[in-house]
Design a protein around this motif. Structure first.
Motif, PDB file in Angstrom:
ATOM      1  N   GLU A  95      -2.499  -7.263  -1.017  1.00  8.52           N
ATOM      2  CA  GLU A  95      -2.093  -5.986  -0.445  1.00  8.52           C
ATOM      3  C   GLU A  95      -1.466  -5.101  -1.516  1.00  8.52           C
ATOM      4  O   GLU A  95      -0.821  -5.576  -2.439  1.00  8.52           O
ATOM      5  N   ARG A  96      -1.689  -3.784  -1.374  1.00  7.59           N
ATOM      6  CA  ARG A  96      -1.080  -2.812  -2.266  1.00  7.59           C
ATOM      7  C   ARG A  96      -0.767  -1.561  -1.469  1.00  7.59           C
ATOM      8  O   ARG A  96      -1.363  -1.308  -0.416  1.00  7.59           O
ATOM      9  N   GLU A  97       0.179  -0.791  -1.958  1.00  4.98           N
ATOM     10  CA  GLU A  97       0.535   0.445  -1.264  1.00  4.98           C
ATOM     11  C   GLU A  97      -0.394   1.571  -1.699  1.00  4.98           C
ATOM     12  O   GLU A  97      -0.602   1.793  -2.890  1.00  4.98           O
ATOM     13  N   SER A  99      -1.309   5.751  -1.045  1.00  2.00           N
ATOM     14  CA  SER A  99      -0.931   7.031  -0.457  1.00  2.00           C
ATOM     15  C   SER A  99      -2.155   7.924  -0.258  1.00  2.00           C
ATOM     16  O   SER A  99      -2.044   9.025   0.270  1.00  2.00           O
ATOM     17  N   SER A 144       1.222   9.240   5.315  1.00  2.15           N
ATOM     18  CA  SER A 144       2.316   8.442   4.753  1.00  2.15           C
ATOM     19  C   SER A 144       1.709   7.239   4.054  1.00  2.15           C
ATOM     20  O   SER A 144       0.596   6.801   4.392  1.00  2.15           O
ATOM     21  N   PRO A 145       2.388   6.675   3.040  1.00  2.00           N
ATOM     22  CA  PRO A 145       1.856   5.509   2.326  1.00  2.00           C
ATOM     23  C   PRO A 145       1.664   4.317   3.269  1.00  2.00           C
ATOM     24  O   PRO A 145       2.413   4.147   4.238  1.00  2.00           O
ATOM     25  N   VAL A 146       0.652   3.507   2.977  1.00  2.00           N
ATOM     26  CA  VAL A 146       0.377   2.313   3.782  1.00  2.00           C
ATOM     27  C   VAL A 146       0.188   1.122   2.849  1.00  2.00           C
ATOM     28  O   VAL A 146      -0.238   1.259   1.706  1.00  2.00           O
ATOM     29  N   SER A 147       0.512  -0.055   3.332  1.00  2.00           N
ATOM     30  CA  SER A 147       0.306  -1.288   2.577  1.00  2.00           C
ATOM     31  C   SER A 147      -0.860  -2.038   3.200  1.00  2.00           C
ATOM     32  O   SER A 147      -0.838  -2.358   4.400  1.00  2.00           O
ATOM     33  N   THR A 148      -1.908  -2.294   2.403  1.00  2.08           N
ATOM     34  CA  THR A 148      -3.119  -2.903   2.936  1.00  2.08           C
ATOM     35  C   THR A 148      -3.929  -3.537   1.814  1.00  2.08           C
ATOM     36  O   THR A 148      -3.700  -3.248   0.635  1.00  2.08           O
ATOM     37  N   GLU A 175      -6.270   6.356  -5.555  1.00  6.05           N
ATOM     38  CA  GLU A 175      -5.285   7.425  -5.501  1.00  6.05           C
ATOM     39  C   GLU A 175      -6.021   8.720  -5.171  1.00  6.05           C
ATOM     40  O   GLU A 175      -7.236   8.820  -5.374  1.00  6.05           O
TER      41      GLU A 175
END
Length: 308
Positions: A95-97, A99, A144-148, A175
């Motif tokens: 997983e990574r954040e 935006s 909003s940023p998400v972690s996935t 990005e």
């Protein structure tokens, strides 16, 4: 002849019509390095168009993996034509954040409407919806940023230029990256003409800036690539435009068929029938380092070596 339009950083576009006087100057900053997915990122798609051979006989594939291979010269091509949606799913090792993402496509396969969803737990969550898009490089920002670790792009409409309606995505970046506008000038020759275009370059920056020439019989189909070229029939080396690398000292260049550098780079198609000519400061990724998509180019005049 007249100037129809110009875009990006262009100084004195009308100077193209006054040989021997002032020059038209196109400038483009060097773009920053693009973001990359982590090693081990994979891609899969709802369908994949069968491969074929390019003009040089080398095999070409259109698999989903091309959307994350870091090569803008390759792309994923679906195999459903009008049967939407087409889906492209990217999976990262961890997983990574995020935006936002950037979708880079081919001119004749631009997704005009699509959604971006991420995997959150056991369910997919839509984080962006895009409509009315005609940009080859489209930055998509999330609310909003998400972690996935999974991103899915679902295409529901594609730009139709009369060559079949397929989704063609060259790259997806992790990005939202806004494009650096490519400066261009479009000329109207007043009627449909046939021949070999000639461009007098006064000077250029010393990084081998490239120009791409695109040809059109009507403004309706005016995009980043010609409405037709002979080399376009099997994914030709020119990829829909004619290329030239401008030397720092300038040159008087006549568009002739063949490669201009190193035997396999900077291809032009030569003879064209057209009314509108679009000159853009840009270069194919595959033409580096012989031609670069940034720098400064000064043009003194444009003409035509007419032949029926």
């Amino acid at each position: 002849m007249r100037i129809v339009r110009s875009a990006g950083d262009v100084q004195r576009p009308d100077a193209l019509l006054e040989p021997g006087g002032k020059v038209t100057v196109l400038r483009r900053d060097q773009p920053p390095a693009v973001p990359r997915w982590p090693e081990g990122t994979t891609a899969e798609a709802s369908s994949t168009h069968p491969g074929n051979n390019g003009n040089d006989g080398s095999p070409r594939t259109y698999e989903a993996k091309h959307a994350v291979d870091g090569d803008l010269g390759t792309f994923w091509n679906d195999d459903t034509e009008h049967d939407f949606p087409d889906t492209l799913t990217l999976t990262t090792p961890e997983e990574r954040e995020l935006s936002g993402v950037t979708v880079v496509s081919s001119t004749d396969g631009v997704p005009t409407a699509f959604t971006v969803a991420v995997r959150a737990g056991a369910a997919w969550r839509t984080v962006a919806t895009v409509t009315g898009n005609h940009a080859v490089q489209r930055a998509v920002r999330f609310d909003s940023p998400v972690s996935t670790n999974r991103v899915r792009i679902s295409v529901t409409a594609v730009q139709d230029l009369g060559r079949g309606v397929f989704t063609r995505i060259n790259e997806v970046w992790p990005e939202a990256v806004d494009p650096v506008a490519a400066p261009s000038v479009t000329l109207d020759f007043g009627k449909v003409v046939v021949g070999y275009p000639k461009v007098d370059f006064a000077w250029a920056s010393d990084n081998h800036p490239g120009v791409r020439l695109a040809f059109f019989e009507t403004l309706h189909h005016l995009t980043e690539r010609s409405d037709f070229t002979r080399a376009d029939q099997a994914g030709g080396a020119g990829q829909g435009t004619d290329q030239y690398a401008v030397p720092a000292g300038g040159a008087s260049w006549t568009d002739q068929k063949g490669y201009g550098s190193g035997g396999d780079k900077v291809y032009a198609d030569g003879l064209h029938g057209f009314r509108y000519l679009k000159i853009t400061l840009d270069a194919l990724p595959s033409d580096a380092p012989a031609a670069q998509p940034w720098g400064t180019v000064a043009i003194d005049a444009v003409a035509l070596d007419f032949t029926a």
